[in-house]
Design a protein around this motif. Structure first.
Motif, PDB file in Angstrom:
ATOM      1  N   ALA A 423       0.832  -1.203   0.000  1.00 38.32           N
ATOM      2  CA  ALA A 423       0.000   0.000   0.000  1.00 38.32           C
ATOM      3  C   ALA A 423       0.865   1.250   0.000  1.00 38.32           C
ATOM      4  CB  ALA A 423      -0.927   0.007   1.218  1.00 38.32           C
ATOM      5  N   VAL A 424       0.239   2.373  -0.356  1.00 37.84           N
ATOM      6  CA  VAL A 424       0.890   3.684  -0.377  1.00 37.84           C
ATOM      7  C   VAL A 424       0.132   4.603   0.587  1.00 37.84           C
ATOM      8  CG1 VAL A 424       1.586   5.640  -1.811  1.00 37.84           C
ATOM      9  CG2 VAL A 424       1.529   3.338  -2.795  1.00 37.84           C
ATOM     10  N   TRP A 425       0.891   5.380   1.365  1.00 36.04           N
ATOM     11  CA  TRP A 425       0.306   6.356   2.279  1.00 36.04           C
ATOM     12  C   TRP A 425       0.200   7.670   1.523  1.00 36.04           C
ATOM     13  CZ3 TRP A 425      -2.613   6.556   6.259  1.00 36.04           C
ATOM     14  CH2 TRP A 425      -2.600   7.611   7.173  1.00 36.04           C
ATOM     15  N   VAL A 426      -1.030   8.104   1.243  1.00 35.49           N
ATOM     16  CA  VAL A 426      -1.281   9.213   0.334  1.00 35.49           C
ATOM     17  C   VAL A 426      -1.890  10.398   1.091  1.00 35.49           C
ATOM     18  CG1 VAL A 426      -2.546   9.953  -1.715  1.00 35.49           C
ATOM     19  CG2 VAL A 426      -1.627   7.627  -1.597  1.00 35.49           C
ATOM     20  N   LYS A 427      -1.283  11.577   0.928  1.00 32.53           N
ATOM     21  CA  LYS A 427      -1.787  12.796   1.558  1.00 32.53           C
ATOM     22  C   LYS A 427      -2.465  13.666   0.514  1.00 32.53           C
ATOM     23  CE  LYS A 427      -0.538  16.713   4.507  1.00 32.53           C
ATOM     24  NZ  LYS A 427       0.527  17.363   5.298  1.00 32.53           N
ATOM     25  N   LEU A 428      -3.699  14.029   0.784  1.00 32.62           N
ATOM     26  CA  LEU A 428      -4.485  14.870  -0.123  1.00 32.62           C
ATOM     27  C   LEU A 428      -4.141  16.340   0.093  1.00 32.62           C
ATOM     28  CD1 LEU A 428      -6.867  15.089  -2.173  1.00 32.62           C
ATOM     29  CD2 LEU A 428      -8.406  15.136  -0.199  1.00 32.62           C
ATOM     30  N   HIS A 429      -4.147  17.099  -1.010  1.00 29.16           N
ATOM     31  CA  HIS A 429      -3.912  18.538  -0.934  1.00 29.16           C
ATOM     32  C   HIS A 429      -4.873  19.150   0.089  1.00 29.16           C
ATOM     33  CE1 HIS A 429      -3.729  22.765  -2.120  1.00 29.16           C
ATOM     34  NE2 HIS A 429      -2.633  22.479  -2.838  1.00 29.16           N
ATOM     35  N   PRO A 430      -4.381  20.020   0.972  1.00 28.20           N
ATOM     36  CA  PRO A 430      -5.216  20.548   2.065  1.00 28.20           C
ATOM     37  C   PRO A 430      -6.449  21.316   1.601  1.00 28.20           C
ATOM     38  CG  PRO A 430      -3.124  21.749   1.895  1.00 28.20           C
ATOM     39  CD  PRO A 430      -2.993  20.535   1.040  1.00 28.20           C
ATOM     40  N   GLU A 431      -6.472  21.714   0.324  1.00 32.88           N
ATOM     41  CA  GLU A 431      -7.623  22.443  -0.185  1.00 32.88           C
ATOM     42  C   GLU A 431      -8.838  21.526  -0.363  1.00 32.88           C
ATOM     43  OE1 GLU A 431      -8.803  25.013  -4.211  1.00 32.88           O
ATOM     44  OE2 GLU A 431      -6.684  24.693  -3.667  1.00 32.88           O
ATOM     45  N   TYR A 432      -8.573  20.200  -0.372  1.00 30.81           N
ATOM     46  CA  TYR A 432      -9.640  19.251  -0.656  1.00 30.81           C
ATOM     47  C   TYR A 432      -9.881  18.333   0.546  1.00 30.81           C
ATOM     48  CZ  TYR A 432      -8.631  20.897  -5.356  1.00 30.81           C
ATOM     49  OH  TYR A 432      -8.422  21.684  -6.448  1.00 30.81           O
ATOM     50  N   SER A 433     -11.008  17.653   0.503  1.00 26.90           N
ATOM     51  CA  SER A 433     -11.412  16.782   1.614  1.00 26.90           C
ATOM     52  C   SER A 433     -11.707  15.370   1.090  1.00 26.90           C
ATOM     53  CB  SER A 433     -12.665  17.337   2.297  1.00 26.90           C
ATOM     54  OG  SER A 433     -13.298  16.362   3.075  1.00 26.90           O
ATOM     55  N   TRP A 434     -11.300  14.367   1.869  1.00 27.53           N
ATOM     56  CA  TRP A 434     -11.613  12.985   1.504  1.00 27.53           C
ATOM     57  C   TRP A 434     -13.122  12.736   1.577  1.00 27.53           C
ATOM     58  CZ3 TRP A 434      -8.670  10.077  -1.234  1.00 27.53           C
ATOM     59  CH2 TRP A 434      -7.283  10.194  -1.144  1.00 27.53           C
ATOM     60  N   PHE A 435     -13.786  13.491   2.411  1.00 29.68           N
ATOM     61  CA  PHE A 435     -15.242  13.360   2.490  1.00 29.68           C
ATOM     62  C   PHE A 435     -15.872  13.689   1.138  1.00 29.68           C
ATOM     63  CE2 PHE A 435     -19.441  15.261   3.091  1.00 29.68           C
ATOM     64  CZ  PHE A 435     -20.094  14.254   3.790  1.00 29.68           C
TER      65      PHE A 435
END
Length: 492
Positions: A423-435
């Motif tokens: 697996a890869v640990w992925v960080k989303l750009h702070p401007e966006y939400s996983w929700f």
């Protein structure tokens, strides 16, 4: 005529005998009080003619009802519904409104909000993100099946079909001693091995023996959700410490030890779950020294030891433990396929003995034939050959997944290419939400899943773990494509 003839239906294609079908239906008529106490049932010849069945069917039905205690036979008078049968108190369906009685209990029971729900249904046209599982299509099913059949055909197999040891099959335990001593640098014997149904059982058994209410266990922030939930279920207190690029920060553990009594530390040293980082050699030694100084246990969950793409596997903490502080947990479920529930717990004989006693109450023993199969699978070298095969495939999938993730939608994600694992640990750009991503992705038949489980501490790190090993190359292209469409829609 039997007044309830129209209520009786026979399924002549069913495997269930007609007399049992009839007796079950008459029991239902008695239970719902259609046939009341002392009601006389028709004679066997009369009812046979009315229902168009052989008289022997009716005789057998009445014998069955008599045996079960629903009717009584009075000589020269006939067969009657039992006179002293209690009335079954039942709610009318209207009492519950629209409630489905098959889904709701008529009694109270304890629920636990710390235990997450697991998905039970999946749509075939959806793609589902996972947090790092093997590809079942690569499982050497033919080799395993041949071995299972060969073992099952032996004359001596019958001794394995009864109750066996709560420690698990002796042959597999002995094979694991040799295998783990060679591959993991351990120094154990059979008395140190308890077979389990996978790593999760090992974690559960350990928590039961180590933790009581308000006992303190240290975990990383973030950490493997199932482990956290297991410890919380014991009403233990979780103290979280930072995890950085070198693994769990042992200096923070030392500070905690100086303030309060620590009962245990849970670590995934090889590829930290979920961030995939490896615990450095310096911190490994520091943690072992702390465990000796302060007397706490180390639960080492080595869930995917075999998958390393850039270097040889790093030996576990257990290989350096000379003071009996490490409980080493692993399995072949991740390596071969999750369906094969073969795992192990390695610890001191005293701890293994107690864990075996406890295991005997929740799972009397393992599957001896399956355990013998995997003993042969390991000893013959088939497991190592399988590992070498899938390692090459998973490395190619890792490289492709990371390349596409970077080239196609790299502006939205930050990640490090993992040196191992699935697996890869992925960080989303702070401007966006996983929700938002999770909601929009459903339009493109992509299920993100319970992304909140990666941030139980609510630190808002905006990261999730995405597995790559279970997808072939075409599926990786499709997954990235659906994720890209999701991102574009949100951006626009």
């Amino acid at each position: 005529m039997f007044p309830y003839k129209t209520s009786i239906q026979f399924d002549r294609k069913s495997n269930q005998a007609l007399y049992l079908q009839l007796s079950n239906q008459i029991i239902q008529l008695i239970k719902n009080q259609t046939l009341g106490a002392n009601t006389k049932l028709p004679g066997s010849r009369t009812l046979a003619e009315q229902l168009n069945v052989h008289r022997k069917t009716i005789v057998a039905c009445y014998d069955e009802l008599l045996l079960q205690g629903w009717v009584e036979s009075i000589p020269k008078k006939g067969t009657f519904v039992l006179s002293n049968l209690p009335v079954l108190k039942q709610h009318k369906l209207s009492d519950f409104g629209d409630v489905d009685l098959k889904k709701n209990s008529g009694f109270s029971f304890y629920k636990n909000s710390d235990l997450p729900e697991k998905p039970v249904k999946r749509d075939e046209d959806f793609m589902y993100l996972n947090d790092g599982i093997s590809d079942g299509r690569l499982t050497p099913i033919d080799e395993i099946a041949r071995t299972y059949r060969r073992i099952s055909a032996k004359r001596s197999v019958f001794k394995h079909l009864s109750y066996g040891s709560v420690y698990g099959n002796d042959t597999l335990r002995e094979v694991l001693v040799s295998y783990l001593n060679t591959t993991r640098g351990l120094n154990i014997n059979k008395d140190n091995v308890l077979l389990t149904r996978g790593s999760q059982m090992g974690i559960w058994l350990s928590s039961q023996l180590l933790l009581k209410k308000d006992d303190i266990i240290v975990v990383g922030n973030t950490n493997y959700e199932s482990a956290d939930c297991t410890f919380l279920y014991q009403q233990a207190k979780l103290e979280t410490v930072l995890v950085d690029e070198n693994g769990i920060v042992t200096d923070e553990i030392e500070k905690l030890c100086k303030k309060q009594q620590i009962k245990a530390v849970y670590v995934t040293t090889h590829h930290h779950h979920p961030t995939t980082v490896t615990l450095s050699a310096k911190r490994r030694i520091h943690l072992l020294n702390l465990s000796k100084q302060y007397g706490f246990a180390i639960i080492e969950d080595d869930y995917d030891y075999d998958f390393n793409y850039n270097h040889a596997p790093i030996l576990p903490l257990a290989s350096h433990d000379t003071n009996g502080h490490v409980i080493y947990i692993g399995s072949v479920c991740k390596t071969v396929a999750p369906v094969y529930r073969i795992g192990y717990l390695i610890a001191s004989k005293a701890f293994v003995d107690e864990a075996a006693k406890l295991r005997g109450f929740i799972d009397r023993q393992g599957d001896a034939l399956l355990e013998l199969t995997f003993a042969d699978f390991i000893k013959s070298g088939d497991l190592d050959r399988h590992i070498r095969k899938v390692m090459k495939i998973y490395k190619q999938r890792r490289d492709l997944f990371c390349k596409l993730l970077k080239d196609e939608i790299g502006d939205f994600f930050q990640f490090e290419i993992p040196i191992g694992g699935m697996a890869v640990w992925v960080k989303l750009h702070p401007e966006y939400s996983w929700f938002t991503i999770a909601e929009v992705a459903k339009k493109y038949k992509l299920e993100i899943g319970n992304w909140q489980r990666y941030d139980r501490a609510k630190s808002s790190h905006n990261c999730i773990r995405i597995g790559f090993a279970a997808y072939n190359e075409n599926e990786i292209y499709e997954l990235i494509n659906r994720l890209k469409k999701t991102i574009i829609e949100i951006k626009n």
